[in-house]
Design a protein around this motif. Structure first.
Motif, PDB file in Angstrom:
ATOM      1  N   GLU A 282       0.857  -1.187   0.000  1.00  0.00           N
ATOM      2  CA  GLU A 282       0.000   0.000   0.000  1.00  0.00           C
ATOM      3  C   GLU A 282       0.895   1.239   0.000  1.00  0.00           C
ATOM      4  OE1 GLU A 282      -3.966  -1.299   2.274  1.00  0.00           O
ATOM      5  OE2 GLU A 282      -2.165  -1.614   3.459  1.00  0.00           O
ATOM      6  N   VAL A 283       0.657   2.102  -0.973  1.00  0.00           N
ATOM      7  CA  VAL A 283       1.495   3.289  -1.133  1.00  0.00           C
ATOM      8  C   VAL A 283       0.642   4.525  -0.919  1.00  0.00           C
ATOM      9  CG1 VAL A 283       2.906   4.619  -2.751  1.00  0.00           C
ATOM     10  CG2 VAL A 283       3.052   2.119  -2.741  1.00  0.00           C
ATOM     11  N   VAL A 284       1.133   5.419  -0.053  1.00  0.00           N
ATOM     12  CA  VAL A 284       0.410   6.676   0.183  1.00  0.00           C
ATOM     13  C   VAL A 284       1.409   7.710   0.704  1.00  0.00           C
ATOM     14  CG1 VAL A 284      -0.346   5.968   2.522  1.00  0.00           C
ATOM     15  CG2 VAL A 284      -1.655   7.702   1.276  1.00  0.00           C
ATOM     16  N   GLY A 285       1.215   8.938   0.296  1.00  0.00           N
ATOM     17  CA  GLY A 285       2.091   9.999   0.771  1.00  0.00           C
ATOM     18  C   GLY A 285       1.481  10.715   1.968  1.00  0.00           C
ATOM     19  N   GLY A 286       2.261  11.612   2.531  1.00  0.00           N
ATOM     20  CA  GLY A 286       1.762  12.477   3.601  1.00  0.00           C
ATOM     21  C   GLY A 286       1.487  13.869   3.048  1.00  0.00           C
ATOM     22  N   ARG A 287       1.115  14.773   3.938  1.00  0.00           N
ATOM     23  CA  ARG A 287       0.785  16.134   3.525  1.00  0.00           C
ATOM     24  C   ARG A 287       1.938  16.801   2.782  1.00  0.00           C
ATOM     25  NH1 ARG A 287      -1.890  16.853   8.010  1.00  0.00           N
ATOM     26  NH2 ARG A 287       0.081  17.352   9.020  1.00  0.00           N
ATOM     27  N   LEU A 288       3.170  16.476   3.184  1.00  0.00           N
ATOM     28  CA  LEU A 288       4.337  17.136   2.603  1.00  0.00           C
ATOM     29  C   LEU A 288       5.002  16.312   1.500  1.00  0.00           C
ATOM     30  CD1 LEU A 288       5.915  18.372   5.977  1.00  0.00           C
ATOM     31  CD2 LEU A 288       4.418  19.651   4.432  1.00  0.00           C
ATOM     32  N   THR A 289       4.395  15.188   1.145  1.00  0.00           N
ATOM     33  CA  THR A 289       4.996  14.323   0.117  1.00  0.00           C
ATOM     34  C   THR A 289       4.647  14.834  -1.276  1.00  0.00           C
ATOM     35  OG1 THR A 289       4.736  12.447   1.613  1.00  0.00           O
ATOM     36  CG2 THR A 289       5.173  11.927  -0.696  1.00  0.00           C
ATOM     37  N   ALA A 290       5.628  14.787  -2.178  1.00  0.00           N
ATOM     38  CA  ALA A 290       5.395  15.208  -3.567  1.00  0.00           C
ATOM     39  C   ALA A 290       4.774  14.069  -4.357  1.00  0.00           C
ATOM     40  CB  ALA A 290       6.717  15.624  -4.215  1.00  0.00           C
ATOM     41  N   ALA A 291       3.970  14.436  -5.368  1.00  0.00           N
ATOM     42  CA  ALA A 291       3.313  13.429  -6.205  1.00  0.00           C
ATOM     43  C   ALA A 291       4.338  12.519  -6.881  1.00  0.00           C
ATOM     44  CB  ALA A 291       2.426  14.109  -7.247  1.00  0.00           C
ATOM     45  N   TRP A 292       5.492  13.097  -7.291  1.00  0.00           N
ATOM     46  CA  TRP A 292       6.480  12.260  -8.005  1.00  0.00           C
ATOM     47  C   TRP A 292       6.997  11.127  -7.131  1.00  0.00           C
ATOM     48  CZ3 TRP A 292      11.232  11.594  -5.917  1.00  0.00           C
ATOM     49  CH2 TRP A 292      11.793  12.611  -5.119  1.00  0.00           C
ATOM     50  N   ALA A 293       7.074  11.364  -5.825  1.00  0.00           N
ATOM     51  CA  ALA A 293       7.617  10.331  -4.941  1.00  0.00           C
ATOM     52  C   ALA A 293       6.631   9.159  -4.812  1.00  0.00           C
ATOM     53  CB  ALA A 293       7.930  10.929  -3.569  1.00  0.00           C
ATOM     54  N   VAL A 294       5.346   9.498  -4.710  1.00  0.00           N
ATOM     55  CA  VAL A 294       4.309   8.451  -4.631  1.00  0.00           C
ATOM     56  C   VAL A 294       4.324   7.631  -5.926  1.00  0.00           C
ATOM     57  CG1 VAL A 294       1.812   8.042  -4.536  1.00  0.00           C
ATOM     58  CG2 VAL A 294       2.862   9.779  -3.045  1.00  0.00           C
ATOM     59  N   GLU A 295       4.420   8.344  -7.043  1.00  0.00           N
ATOM     60  CA  GLU A 295       4.418   7.684  -8.339  1.00  0.00           C
ATOM     61  C   GLU A 295       5.658   6.804  -8.514  1.00  0.00           C
ATOM     62  OE1 GLU A 295       4.535   9.404 -12.780  1.00  0.00           O
ATOM     63  OE2 GLU A 295       3.357  10.575 -11.329  1.00  0.00           O
ATOM     64  N   GLN A 296       6.787   7.336  -8.117  1.00  0.00           N
ATOM     65  CA  GLN A 296       8.030   6.589  -8.297  1.00  0.00           C
ATOM     66  C   GLN A 296       8.061   5.346  -7.401  1.00  0.00           C
ATOM     67  OE1 GLN A 296      11.586   8.980  -7.976  1.00  0.00           O
ATOM     68  NE2 GLN A 296      12.856   7.113  -7.968  1.00  0.00           N
ATOM     69  N   ALA A 297       7.553   5.481  -6.189  1.00  0.00           N
ATOM     70  CA  ALA A 297       7.500   4.318  -5.295  1.00  0.00           C
ATOM     71  C   ALA A 297       6.625   3.230  -5.924  1.00  0.00           C
ATOM     72  CB  ALA A 297       6.944   4.725  -3.927  1.00  0.00           C
ATOM     73  N   GLY A 298       5.459   3.626  -6.452  1.00  0.00           N
ATOM     74  CA  GLY A 298       4.569   2.663  -7.094  1.00  0.00           C
ATOM     75  C   GLY A 298       5.259   1.959  -8.257  1.00  0.00           C
ATOM     76  N   GLU A 299       5.959   2.743  -9.074  1.00  0.00           N
ATOM     77  CA  GLU A 299       6.674   2.159 -10.223  1.00  0.00           C
ATOM     78  C   GLU A 299       7.741   1.178  -9.765  1.00  0.00           C
ATOM     79  OE1 GLU A 299       8.410   5.246 -12.682  1.00  0.00           O
ATOM     80  OE2 GLU A 299       6.387   6.013 -13.056  1.00  0.00           O
ATOM     81  N   PHE A 300       8.478   1.589  -8.756  1.00  0.00           N
ATOM     82  CA  PHE A 300       9.545   0.715  -8.263  1.00  0.00           C
ATOM     83  C   PHE A 300       8.973  -0.599  -7.743  1.00  0.00           C
ATOM     84  CE2 PHE A 300      12.005  -0.763  -4.550  1.00  0.00           C
ATOM     85  CZ  PHE A 300      13.150  -1.191  -5.225  1.00  0.00           C
ATOM     86  N   TYR A 301       7.928  -0.523  -6.918  1.00  0.00           N
ATOM     87  CA  TYR A 301       7.346  -1.757  -6.363  1.00  0.00           C
ATOM     88  C   TYR A 301       6.783  -2.649  -7.471  1.00  0.00           C
ATOM     89  CZ  TYR A 301       7.650   0.118  -1.576  1.00  0.00           C
ATOM     90  OH  TYR A 301       8.089   0.598  -0.372  1.00  0.00           O
TER      91      TYR A 301
END
Lengths: 313, 313
Positions: B152-171
């Motif tokens: 399960e991937v989710v960011g926090g209030r201060l997380t950038a969209a690219w980081a959420v996207e990149q984590a999803g791609e990596f997994y």
């Protein structure tokens, strides 16, 4: 002593659950008589049995098992005539169940056990109108009853011990896993657990926290892969690493206070902690944590392969 | 744009979950650096990877994958040096996670995604002490992370969209099923569902309503056999017979008021009913109820055979 040799089973109510029971009893080589007052019941039942038959054939039919041994009767009395066991699977409606069980009771010889497939009513509240309530028990299956082994058996206040025992013996003889409860708790065991999950899922949809598809994915590709091999308790026994459930509870205990679900947890008293740890040790028996890990891993791989193949058809 | 070619992964924390991630990344052909301050961490990690390796070998190792490509480092800074992705799996303790994530953040190049295995803390509450919180995400796995696909991937209030996207791609690249949430709900999706079931189970033990072993049996031999193939939603879609989820909700809706679990259900408004029905239809796609029944039946039989074989060893 009650009759224990059953060769004819009566199924009262032939929807998804009743029809699933019909398929199961036919596959196990019984004569089955089914009665359902719905006008389209016979056609639906035929489709249901036809849909189940390939799976049942694959599993292996009992000697002499045949779909031709199903008789759909015009009346309730004809259905129970000569039956050694009666399975009631009517809609989940308490007054309806009370009346129907009394009707079945009135036309069925006194020593024949009558089991209700109810998903959650207690027999104490259902047996109130019956003249011989001592042979009324809950025999709660899971959909589809012809494949899922679990049947939860529990009596009501007026049920005799022999009826509970005989129902358990009968279900075991037809290949079921029997969970006999000594207390009549609403929803029994499995539905209480499943219902908690289901209600949380509905809250999540209602609050736009997750979609229907995300909820299913979270289970099928997540904890759902562990549960056929190790239930929630042994699963968490392994989450504790080499320290087992004791380590898990001591380490994750505070999570019980977290707002991770809308259900409040019980207080993790030393007594509850010890009971859960002891229960896991007992269930694990001689299997070490390392052996349980190996068993789980083998099973998860095989489960994933099995599901993949089933989806490809 | 962030770096997307990862060949070295840093695992911070190497207990059951962190160690499971180590095994998974090694099997997928990565160089892995692990850091864990516990004195016996290295020996435990070696045992865990050894225990996982037969399963991973059976599943098929990536080219060049080797247990020799694990390096246990003396310091956190050495672990993250050169790593293209960082997976944090420290104990479930908020102040500890806040400090550790800030420490990892301080020594890791700014464009490298740092994911936390947290079981339920939101990233918003964990990222508060970090200097570059925009690359901090939740990447929540299930035990064992080397076999259960869900992350399960989710960011926090201060997380950038690219980081959420990149984590999803990596997994996804390393073989995971990724569930990306847009809202930071405590416990995410799968743990909220699992936790509701777990809390109900603890209540039942605390109240002497069921034993640990009965609870596990109720799941392994009951609904647990359905959940790897169809989640709770599609399961109930089939409980409705030919009428699907619409019939199920209209028929069993009143059960939501029953005291079948300690969790109160949401009000089954027409909107909620329609959302659940539409979600099931969408998830079922072109598959008819009859096709879903056939798929489920094939899978349940194969799952039971797989579990039986895994238990026999």
């Amino acid at each position: 002593m009650p009759e224990t040799t059953v060769d004819t089973v009566a199924c009262v109510g032939a929807g998804v659950i009743g029809g699933g029971w019909v398929a199961h009893f036919l596959a196990r080589g019984f004569d089955v008589r089914a009665w359902d007052p719905a006008p389209d019941a016979a056609a639906k039942l035929a489709r249901l049995v036809d849909a189940a038959w390939p799976a049942l054939t694959q599993l292996g039919l009992a000697e002499g098992a045949s779909r031709d041994r199903l008789r759909i009767t015009e009346t309730l009395a004809e259905a129970v005539e000569g039956a050694g066991f009666v399975q009631e699977s009517a809609p989940e409606d308490l007054p309806l169940k009370q009346k129907l069980l009394a009707d079945i009771d009135a036309v069925t010889p006194a020593r024949v056990v009558i089991a209700s497939s109810t998903s959650g009513y207690g027999m104490s509240e259902m047996q109130v109108a019956a003249k011989t309530p001592e042979r009324l028990v809950v025999g709660h299956p899971f959909n589809p009853p012809y494949l899922i082994p679990l049947v939860e058996v529990v009596g009501g206040r007026l049920t005799a011990a022999w009826a509970v025992e005989q129902a358990g013996e009968f279900y075991r003889r037809v290949g079921k896993t029997v969970l006999t409860m000594t207390r009549d708790v609403p929803g029994f065991v499995a539905n209480r657990l499943q219902e908690a999950l289901w209600r949380e899922a509905l809250h999540m949809v209602a609050n736009d926290e997750a979609t229907v598809e995300q909820i299913d994915l979270a289970i099928t590709d997540g904890p759902g892969l562990r549960w056929p091999v190790q239930g929630p308790m042994l699963t968490f026994h392994l989450a504790g690493g080499e320290g087992g459930m004791a380590h898990m509870l001591d380490h994750f205990g505070p999570s019980l206070k977290s707002p991770w679900t809308r259900l409040q947890a019980p207080e993790l008293t030393p007594e509850l902690r010890d009971a859960v740890v002891a229960g896991c040790d007992e269930e694990a028996g001689s299997r070490s944590i390392a052996e349980l890990v190996a068993e789980r891993d083998r099973a998860i791989i095989a489960i994933q392969q099995a599901v993949g193949e089933a989806r490809r058809g």
